[in-house]
Motif scaffolding. Structure first.
Motif, short mmCIF file in Angstrom:
data_model
loop_
_atom_site.label_atom_id
_atom_site.label_comp_id
_atom_site.label_asym_id
_atom_site.label_seq_id
_atom_site.Cartn_x
_atom_site.Cartn_y
_atom_site.Cartn_z
N SER A 166 0.86 -1.19 0.00
CA SER A 166 0.00 0.00 0.00
C SER A 166 0.89 1.23 0.00
O SER A 166 1.67 1.44 0.94
N VAL A 167 0.78 2.07 -1.05
CA VAL A 167 1.60 3.27 -1.12
C VAL A 167 1.25 4.22 0.02
O VAL A 167 0.08 4.39 0.36
N LEU A 168 2.29 4.82 0.61
CA LEU A 168 2.11 5.80 1.68
C LEU A 168 2.52 7.20 1.26
O LEU A 168 1.89 8.18 1.64
N ALA A 169 3.61 7.28 0.50
CA ALA A 169 4.13 8.58 0.08
C ALA A 169 4.95 8.41 -1.19
O ALA A 169 5.45 7.32 -1.47
N VAL A 170 5.07 9.49 -1.92
CA VAL A 170 5.99 9.58 -3.05
C VAL A 170 6.96 10.70 -2.70
O VAL A 170 6.52 11.79 -2.28
N VAL A 171 8.27 10.44 -2.84
CA VAL A 171 9.27 11.42 -2.42
C VAL A 171 10.20 11.75 -3.57
O VAL A 171 10.86 10.85 -4.11
N ASN A 172 10.25 13.03 -3.94
CA ASN A 172 11.25 13.50 -4.89
C ASN A 172 12.54 13.74 -4.12
O ASN A 172 12.53 14.26 -3.00
N ILE A 173 13.68 13.39 -4.73
CA ILE A 173 14.96 13.43 -4.03
C ILE A 173 16.00 14.09 -4.94
O ILE A 173 16.09 13.77 -6.13
N GLY A 174 16.80 14.98 -4.37
CA GLY A 174 17.89 15.58 -5.13
C GLY A 174 18.44 16.80 -4.43
O GLY A 174 18.12 17.09 -3.28
#
Length: 197
Positions: A166-174
């Motif tokens: 179950s997806v909880l979050a989407v995180v962009n990283i950089g």
């Protein structure tokens, strides 16, 4: 009273850290992500369970599939971030519990039964791990752009078709880009949050 963590580290992890909305094009390597995970995997959870699962979205095809499930305002930054991670709870995490750990008999009684019990525990403990993961990104000198504005059912079907995650979050990283930060929102004070009984 002072903290054990020095002031520069406190700034890096908390006071000066912000949610990034733009990023440079500097890549984020697998080595950086492994270093982040190898740091935060020791953070506490109930029964030391580790239900968090991380999907690194690197291919253009996978990025396009993901962006289609993001809320309109989150699409441009998700399309252009150097790396995007889907953070999900594994609802069958109990299969990975080591049989030699001290609480295994009790955990087996709790988690090896009904799935709703596991789902509740997976959601809580993987959410804790999401927070640790974000702090780990900051500790690596990178910026995180965590988001919950997306079609969760769509992402689950697209990336976890077996139905166990179950997806909880989407995180962009950089590395943060130009005008990466929104104005900082106010925070509640100590006296507004803490009571003594």
């Amino acid at each position: 009273m002072t903290l054990a963590l020095d002031s520069a580290a406190q700034d890096l992890l908390f006071r000066e850290a912000r949610t990034a909305n733009t990023f440079t094009d500097e890549p984020v390597t697998d080595g950086q992500v492994q270093a982040i995970y190898d740091l935060v995997k020791y953070a506490p959870t109930a029964f030391n369970q580790q239900p968090l699962r991380v999907v690194l979205v690197r291919s253009a095809e996978a990025r396009e599939r993901l962006v289609g499930h993001m809320a309109e305002g989150n699409r441009p930054k998700t399309a252009t971030a150097p790396l995007v991670a889907i953070l999900a709870a594994d609802n069958e995490f109990h299969e990975e519990l080591p049989t030699q750990f001290p609480h295994f008999p009790q955990a087996k009684d709790v988690f090896f039964g009904e799935r709703p019990v596991r789902e509740k525990s997976a959601a809580l403990n993987a959410s804790l791990q999401v927070g640790y993961f974000i702090i780990g990104i900051r500790a690596a000198g990178l910026a995180a752009g965590p988001m919950t504005g997306f079609d969760a059912d769509g992402i689950n079907k697209e990336f976890f078709p077996e139905g166990d995650h179950s997806v909880l979050a989407v995180v962009n990283i950089g590395k943060p880009g130009t005008d990466a930060w929104f104005p900082r929102s106010p925070r509640l004070t100590y006296d507004e949050v803490v009571t003594t009984v």
